[in-house]
Design a protein around this motif. Structure first.
Motif, mmCIF file in Angstrom:
data_model
loop_
_atom_site.group_PDB
_atom_site.id
_atom_site.type_symbol
_atom_site.label_atom_id
_atom_site.label_comp_id
_atom_site.label_asym_id
_atom_site.label_seq_id
_atom_site.Cartn_x
_atom_site.Cartn_y
_atom_site.Cartn_z
ATOM 1 N N TRP A 132 0.840 -1.197 0.000
ATOM 2 C CA TRP A 132 0.000 0.000 0.000
ATOM 3 C C TRP A 132 0.875 1.246 0.000
ATOM 4 O O TRP A 132 0.607 2.205 -0.736
ATOM 5 C CB TRP A 132 -0.925 -0.037 1.217
ATOM 6 C CG TRP A 132 -1.905 1.089 1.265
ATOM 7 C CD1 TRP A 132 -3.176 1.084 0.769
ATOM 8 C CD2 TRP A 132 -1.706 2.377 1.854
ATOM 9 N NE1 TRP A 132 -3.774 2.302 1.011
ATOM 10 C CE2 TRP A 132 -2.893 3.112 1.675
ATOM 11 C CE3 TRP A 132 -0.639 2.983 2.510
ATOM 12 C CZ2 TRP A 132 -3.038 4.420 2.125
ATOM 13 C CZ3 TRP A 132 -0.789 4.280 2.953
ATOM 14 C CH2 TRP A 132 -1.974 4.989 2.761
ATOM 15 N N SER A 133 1.920 1.246 0.821
ATOM 16 C CA SER A 133 2.814 2.406 0.913
ATOM 17 C C SER A 133 3.532 2.680 -0.402
ATOM 18 O O SER A 133 3.717 3.834 -0.787
ATOM 19 C CB SER A 133 3.841 2.195 2.027
ATOM 20 O OG SER A 133 3.203 2.055 3.268
ATOM 21 N N LEU A 134 3.937 1.617 -1.075
ATOM 22 C CA LEU A 134 4.610 1.804 -2.371
ATOM 23 C C LEU A 134 3.645 2.349 -3.418
ATOM 24 O O LEU A 134 4.029 3.194 -4.239
ATOM 25 C CB LEU A 134 5.235 0.492 -2.835
ATOM 26 C CG LEU A 134 6.433 0.021 -2.009
ATOM 27 C CD1 LEU A 134 6.848 -1.382 -2.420
ATOM 28 C CD2 LEU A 134 7.596 0.994 -2.145
ATOM 29 N N VAL A 135 2.399 1.899 -3.379
ATOM 30 C CA VAL A 135 1.402 2.425 -4.328
ATOM 31 C C VAL A 135 1.182 3.911 -4.084
ATOM 32 O O VAL A 135 1.190 4.709 -5.033
ATOM 33 C CB VAL A 135 0.064 1.650 -4.237
ATOM 34 C CG1 VAL A 135 -1.001 2.316 -5.113
ATOM 35 C CG2 VAL A 135 0.254 0.204 -4.655
ATOM 36 N N ILE A 136 1.018 4.311 -2.837
ATOM 37 C CA ILE A 136 0.769 5.738 -2.584
ATOM 38 C C ILE A 136 2.009 6.572 -2.911
ATOM 39 O O ILE A 136 1.889 7.689 -3.421
ATOM 40 C CB ILE A 136 0.243 6.017 -1.159
ATOM 41 C CG1 ILE A 136 -0.395 7.416 -1.141
ATOM 42 C CG2 ILE A 136 1.310 5.879 -0.104
ATOM 43 C CD1 ILE A 136 -1.309 7.680 0.013
#
Length: 121
Positions: free
Chosen positions: A53-57
């Motif tokens: 999720w952090s990499l997507v954001i």
């Protein structure tokens, strides 16, 4: 240098959107979910992990930064609004997937309660 990279990224995105024929908004929704699962697979972690999720954001914020610096709109408020919408579209389903995986993991796994025979068909 960064302006050239931003413009090249913008041109590549525009080409891809026109090539696949999806709307701009649809691409954000689809890309967010696909990237979340791709990062989970590459990192060999569950979608319960904050890492995918952090990499997507992080990528989405970088993408919007490139858009804000690569495009010139006559109304800056509209441009910022479009960027905010893109972030919400991109992160909506990945956030939902993360929340469900963390707080209702049985919906994703074999440990989910089985349905009675009459409800299966």
């Amino acid at each position: 240098m960064l302006d050239r990279i931003g413009m090249a990224w913008f041109d590549a995105k525009t080409f891809a959107e026109h090539m696949i024929g999806f709307s701009h908004d649809s691409v954000h929704v689809i890309a967010g979910v696909c990237l979340q699962f791709l990062f989970a697979a590459l990192l060999r972690v569950s979608v319960r992990s904050l890492w995918p999720w952090s990499l997507v954001i992080a990528l989405e914020v970088a993408n919007e930064w490139a858009d804000l610096h690569g495009e010139v709109w006559p109304d800056l408020a509209m441009q910022w609004g479009e960027s905010a919408k893109d972030i919400l579209l991109t992160m909506g389903l990945p956030t939902l997937i993360l929340a469900i995986a963390r707080f209702r993991p049985q919906l994703f796994g074999a440990s989910a309660p089985s349905l009675p025979k009459e409800d299966e068909g």
